[in-house]
Structures are given as structure tokens and as C-alpha cells.
Design a protein around this motif. Structure first.
Motif, PDB file in Angstrom:
ATOM      1  N   UNK A   1      34.191  30.693  45.273  1.00  0.00           N
ATOM      2  CA  UNK A   1      35.600  30.433  45.628  1.00  0.00           C
ATOM      3  C   UNK A   1      36.528  30.728  44.453  1.00  0.00           C
ATOM      4  N   UNK A   2      36.182  30.191  43.299  1.00  0.00           N
ATOM      5  CA  UNK A   2      37.023  30.391  42.106  1.00  0.00           C
ATOM      6  C   UNK A   2      37.042  31.865  41.727  1.00  0.00           C
ATOM      7  N   UNK A   3      35.878  32.500  41.779  1.00  0.00           N
ATOM      8  CA  UNK A   3      35.777  33.917  41.429  1.00  0.00           C
ATOM      9  C   UNK A   3      36.597  34.803  42.345  1.00  0.00           C
ATOM     10  N   UNK A   4      36.507  34.576  43.649  1.00  0.00           N
ATOM     11  CA  UNK A   4      37.284  35.379  44.588  1.00  0.00           C
ATOM     12  C   UNK A   4      38.779  35.169  44.390  1.00  0.00           C
ATOM     13  N   UNK A   5      39.171  33.918  44.291  1.00  0.00           N
ATOM     14  CA  UNK A   5      40.592  33.607  44.116  1.00  0.00           C
ATOM     15  C   UNK A   5      41.140  34.294  42.865  1.00  0.00           C
ATOM     16  N   UNK A   6      40.403  34.183  41.783  1.00  0.00           N
ATOM     17  CA  UNK A   6      40.831  34.773  40.509  1.00  0.00           C
ATOM     18  C   UNK A   6      40.760  36.297  40.550  1.00  0.00           C
ATOM     19  N   UNK A   7      39.650  36.818  41.079  1.00  0.00           N
ATOM     20  CA  UNK A   7      39.428  38.271  41.065  1.00  0.00           C
ATOM     21  C   UNK A   7      40.435  39.032  41.905  1.00  0.00           C
ATOM     22  N   UNK A   8      40.855  38.455  43.014  1.00  0.00           N
ATOM     23  CA  UNK A   8      41.778  39.154  43.883  1.00  0.00           C
ATOM     24  C   UNK A   8      43.227  39.056  43.429  1.00  0.00           C
ATOM     25  N   UNK A   9      43.466  38.283  42.366  1.00  0.00           N
ATOM     26  CA  UNK A   9      44.846  38.197  41.877  1.00  0.00           C
ATOM     27  C   UNK A   9      45.227  39.418  41.046  1.00  0.00           C
ATOM     28  N   UNK A  10      44.240  40.094  40.451  1.00  0.00           N
ATOM     29  CA  UNK A  10      44.521  41.333  39.712  1.00  0.00           C
ATOM     30  C   UNK A  10      43.218  42.063  39.399  1.00  0.00           C
ATOM     31  N   UNK A  11      43.336  43.354  39.203  1.00  0.00           N
ATOM     32  CA  UNK A  11      42.171  44.169  38.839  1.00  0.00           C
ATOM     33  C   UNK A  11      41.616  43.721  37.494  1.00  0.00           C
ATOM     34  N   UNK A  12      42.488  43.398  36.544  1.00  0.00           N
ATOM     35  CA  UNK A  12      42.003  42.982  35.223  1.00  0.00           C
ATOM     36  C   UNK A  12      41.204  41.675  35.329  1.00  0.00           C
ATOM     37  N   UNK A  13      41.619  40.762  36.212  1.00  0.00           N
ATOM     38  CA  UNK A  13      40.840  39.535  36.421  1.00  0.00           C
ATOM     39  C   UNK A  13      39.483  39.843  37.034  1.00  0.00           C
ATOM     40  N   UNK A  14      39.431  40.781  37.964  1.00  0.00           N
ATOM     41  CA  UNK A  14      38.165  41.183  38.577  1.00  0.00           C
ATOM     42  C   UNK A  14      37.220  41.726  37.511  1.00  0.00           C
ATOM     43  N   UNK A  15      37.713  42.632  36.681  1.00  0.00           N
ATOM     44  CA  UNK A  15      36.896  43.205  35.612  1.00  0.00           C
ATOM     45  C   UNK A  15      36.439  42.112  34.647  1.00  0.00           C
ATOM     46  N   UNK A  16      37.356  41.248  34.264  1.00  0.00           N
ATOM     47  CA  UNK A  16      37.046  40.150  33.353  1.00  0.00           C
ATOM     48  C   UNK A  16      35.962  39.249  33.946  1.00  0.00           C
ATOM     49  N   UNK A  17      36.087  38.867  35.215  1.00  0.00           N
ATOM     50  CA  UNK A  17      35.102  38.000  35.867  1.00  0.00           C
ATOM     51  C   UNK A  17      33.733  38.664  35.938  1.00  0.00           C
ATOM     52  N   UNK A  18      33.704  39.944  36.241  1.00  0.00           N
ATOM     53  CA  UNK A  18      32.429  40.669  36.281  1.00  0.00           C
ATOM     54  C   UNK A  18      31.785  40.701  34.895  1.00  0.00           C
ATOM     55  N   UNK A  19      32.586  40.918  33.864  1.00  0.00           N
ATOM     56  CA  UNK A  19      32.052  40.937  32.505  1.00  0.00           C
ATOM     57  C   UNK A  19      31.482  39.577  32.119  1.00  0.00           C
ATOM     58  N   UNK A  20      32.156  38.510  32.515  1.00  0.00           N
ATOM     59  CA  UNK A  20      31.658  37.166  32.204  1.00  0.00           C
ATOM     60  C   UNK A  20      30.300  36.938  32.855  1.00  0.00           C
ATOM     61  N   UNK A  21      30.191  37.276  34.121  1.00  0.00           N
ATOM     62  CA  UNK A  21      28.925  37.066  34.825  1.00  0.00           C
ATOM     63  C   UNK A  21      27.817  37.905  34.211  1.00  0.00           C
ATOM     64  N   UNK A  22      28.098  39.164  33.966  1.00  0.00           N
ATOM     65  CA  UNK A  22      27.080  40.053  33.405  1.00  0.00           C
ATOM     66  C   UNK A  22      26.665  39.592  32.015  1.00  0.00           C
ATOM     67  N   UNK A  23      27.629  39.270  31.155  1.00  0.00           N
ATOM     68  CA  UNK A  23      27.277  38.858  29.791  1.00  0.00           C
ATOM     69  C   UNK A  23      26.561  37.518  29.779  1.00  0.00           C
ATOM     70  N   UNK A  24      26.926  36.638  30.687  1.00  0.00           N
ATOM     71  CA  UNK A  24      26.297  35.333  30.730  1.00  0.00           C
ATOM     72  C   UNK A  24      24.874  35.368  31.233  1.00  0.00           C
ATOM     73  N   UNK A  25      24.549  36.354  32.025  1.00  0.00           N
ATOM     74  CA  UNK A  25      23.212  36.431  32.591  1.00  0.00           C
ATOM     75  C   UNK A  25      22.206  37.078  31.646  1.00  0.00           C
ATOM     76  N   UNK A  26      22.679  37.649  30.554  1.00  0.00           N
ATOM     77  CA  UNK A  26      21.787  38.274  29.600  1.00  0.00           C
ATOM     78  C   UNK A  26      21.857  37.526  28.281  1.00  0.00           C
ATOM     79  N   UNK A  27      20.815  36.822  27.956  1.00  0.00           N
ATOM     80  CA  UNK A  27      20.762  36.012  26.744  1.00  0.00           C
ATOM     81  C   UNK A  27      20.633  36.901  25.525  1.00  0.00           C
ATOM     82  N   UNK A  28      21.268  36.470  24.414  1.00  0.00           N
ATOM     83  CA  UNK A  28      21.115  37.174  23.150  1.00  0.00           C
ATOM     84  C   UNK A  28      19.921  36.671  22.362  1.00  0.00           C
TER      85      UNK A  28
END
Length: 142
Positions: free
Chosen positions: A33-60
């Protein structure tokens, strides 16, 4: 903690990628819900949200390395050794778990925090870019 309120906390994990996956799995609909609401408010938010998910799923962290996932100290308690005590407790916990090293990811621009860790024997192991920001991965052997 002081007499009334906590003055700091630390969250450590043995597998930060798995930790984030569990959080997302257990709260999937809230994240969606939060992701959709945020992502659809702007393309930059969509890109930012995708980067957060991708970076968070790969441990350093490498195998047998714990990670300080979050550390926080209230403003009134900063500079009084609370952060040092929290980090020492995390190191002790990792020793008890037979973990060889402990790491933390922080912004490259966070010179005070990087200085805190390097002053205490931690080393910068790598530099990385996530979500459009430059980070460093610091690590210490336990």
C-alpha cells in the motif's frame, strides 16, 4: 536507558537481506500500500522505491559476518559513550554467536560516524552506491 526513557538502541542481524525479506513478508500488504501510493506520485519516487527494495534485499555482509542494521542514540545522550556501549554489546553478542566479524553500512559523507568506527579499530572494507548515495562498509574482526 535512563530512569524514564531509553537513550539508545541497536539492532544487529546475522543476515540483513533475510531480515529485510522477513519484515516485508510479514507486513507485505502494508509495504505494498505504502509503496504503490508513493510510487505513483512520481517517477522519481518509483525509481527510489525500487532501489530501496533491491538494495535492501542484497546484504553487504559476507558469510559469518554480522551487521549493525540500525543504531540510534537520543540527542541528549550523544557524546556520553552510549553509542560505544551499544557497539561493544553488539560485538559481545556476535562473539557469543561465534560470528567472526561485524559490519555497518553508512553514508560516505558521515565523516563523524566513520571516524568513530575507525578510531575504534574498524576498517573501511568497500565503497558502494545505493539509492543514488555513496556508502562505505566498515568492518571489524571479533
Amino acid at each position: 536507558e535512563n530512569e524514564i526513557n531509553p537513550v539508545g538502541f541497536i539492532l544487529v542481524t546475522l543476515e540483513s537481506g533475510a531480515f529485510l525479506k522477513d519484515i516485508i513478508k510479514n507486513h507485505f500488504w502494508d509495504f505494498l500500500k505504502i509503496g504503490f501510493r508513493s510510487s505513483f506520485s512520481s517517477i522519481s519516487n518509483l525509481v527510489f522505491n525500487l532501489q530501496i527494495v533491491i538494495s535492501g534485499l542484497f546484504s553487504n555482509a559476507s558469510q559469518n559476518t554480522g551487521e549493525i542494521y540500525i543504531i540510534a542514540v537520543s540527542e541528549m545522550a550523544r557524546g556520553k559513550g552510549v553509542g560505544s556501549q551499544l557497539v561493544k554489546q553488539a560485538e559481545t553478542f556476535m562473539q557469543e554467536c561465534k560470528i567472526a566479524a561485524l559490519g555497518i553500512k553508512t553514508l560516505s559523507s558521515n565523516k563523524d560516524w566513520i571516524g568513530f568506527f575507525t578510531k575504534n579499530g574498524w576498517e573501511i572494507k568497500k565503497e558502494l552506491q545505493l539509492i543514488g548515495n555513496d556508502y562505505v562498509w566498515l568492518e571489524t574482526h571479533i
